[in-house]
Write a protein that holds these residues in place. Sequence first.
Motif, short mmCIF file in Angstrom:
data_model
loop_
_atom_site.label_atom_id
_atom_site.label_comp_id
_atom_site.label_asym_id
_atom_site.label_seq_id
_atom_site.Cartn_x
_atom_site.Cartn_y
_atom_site.Cartn_z
N ALA A 42 13.37 4.15 -9.59
CA ALA A 42 12.96 5.51 -10.00
C ALA A 42 13.70 5.90 -11.27
N GLY A 43 13.01 6.63 -12.12
CA GLY A 43 13.59 7.07 -13.38
C GLY A 43 13.42 6.07 -14.50
N LYS A 44 12.76 4.95 -14.20
CA LYS A 44 12.50 3.93 -15.22
C LYS A 44 10.99 3.72 -15.34
N THR A 45 10.56 3.28 -16.51
CA THR A 45 9.17 2.89 -16.69
C THR A 45 9.01 1.49 -16.10
N VAL A 46 7.93 1.30 -15.35
CA VAL A 46 7.72 0.03 -14.65
C VAL A 46 6.33 -0.51 -14.99
N LEU A 47 6.26 -1.79 -15.32
CA LEU A 47 4.99 -2.48 -15.47
C LEU A 47 4.90 -3.48 -14.32
N ILE A 48 3.89 -3.30 -13.48
CA ILE A 48 3.67 -4.21 -12.35
C ILE A 48 2.47 -5.08 -12.68
N SER A 49 2.71 -6.37 -12.70
CA SER A 49 1.67 -7.37 -12.93
C SER A 49 1.37 -8.01 -11.58
N VAL A 50 0.13 -7.90 -11.14
CA VAL A 50 -0.27 -8.45 -9.84
C VAL A 50 -1.15 -9.67 -10.10
N VAL A 51 -0.78 -10.78 -9.48
CA VAL A 51 -1.55 -12.02 -9.64
C VAL A 51 -1.97 -12.56 -8.28
N PRO A 52 -3.18 -13.14 -8.20
CA PRO A 52 -3.66 -13.67 -6.93
C PRO A 52 -2.87 -14.88 -6.41
N ASP A 53 -2.53 -15.82 -7.29
CA ASP A 53 -1.87 -17.06 -6.86
C ASP A 53 -1.08 -17.62 -8.02
N ILE A 54 0.24 -17.53 -7.92
CA ILE A 54 1.13 -17.94 -9.01
C ILE A 54 0.91 -19.39 -9.45
N ASP A 55 0.36 -20.21 -8.56
CA ASP A 55 0.15 -21.62 -8.86
C ASP A 55 -1.18 -21.94 -9.52
N THR A 56 -1.86 -20.92 -10.06
CA THR A 56 -3.10 -21.17 -10.78
C THR A 56 -2.91 -20.88 -12.27
N ARG A 57 -3.77 -21.42 -13.08
CA ARG A 57 -3.61 -21.37 -14.54
C ARG A 57 -3.50 -19.95 -15.10
N VAL A 58 -4.45 -19.08 -14.76
CA VAL A 58 -4.47 -17.74 -15.35
C VAL A 58 -3.28 -16.92 -14.84
N CYS A 59 -2.95 -17.05 -13.57
CA CYS A 59 -1.80 -16.32 -13.03
C CYS A 59 -0.50 -16.79 -13.68
N SER A 60 -0.42 -18.08 -13.92
CA SER A 60 0.74 -18.65 -14.60
C SER A 60 0.84 -18.10 -16.02
N LEU A 61 -0.28 -18.09 -16.74
CA LEU A 61 -0.29 -17.55 -18.11
C LEU A 61 0.12 -16.08 -18.12
N GLN A 62 -0.42 -15.30 -17.19
CA GLN A 62 -0.13 -13.87 -17.13
C GLN A 62 1.36 -13.63 -16.86
#
Length: 163
Positions: A42-62
């Motif tokens: 709390a009190g900080k700006t937060v960027l939450i990146s949600v990925v379906p499966d860390i072991d896939t290409r696009v999730c890895s890139l993101q």
Amino acid sequence: MFVTKKGEQVEIIGEQPKVGMKAPAFSLPNLDDEIVSLKDIAGKTVLISVVPDIDTRVCSLQTKRFNQEAAKVEEVVFITISNNTKEEQANWCAAEGVDMELLHDTKGTFGEAYGLFIPAMGRLARAIFVIDQEGTLVYEAVSTEIAEEPDYDLALEKAKAAR
């Protein structure tokens, strides 16, 4: 809500929070088995990146892209959330040299609170949320095609503006 996975329509259950709302609370374990909750940052700006499966290409890139940005953007907390296991996330981080905060939602609590669970896949939908210092959601984007990368520049712009 429906999104597509490589053109095939899949349903997301729940309702996503909208810009202007207080961000829903969550508490999830990180790779050190510490519980990280929204109230802890709390009190900080937060960027939450949600990925379906860390072991896939696009999730890895993101995840790698936001890991790089986390080193350059001050005053923003970057978090990646997936429903991969701790072991899958830890193995991926070790292989890719990523050191950002990864949280695992193996019980589905974040997916439920943020309306991102895809029952047909057993995974979270791809999304980005930016929460300002007052805990208000200032940006939300759920990818309509989960096999495509999100708009990194727009998400970063919103996070920087919220600092």
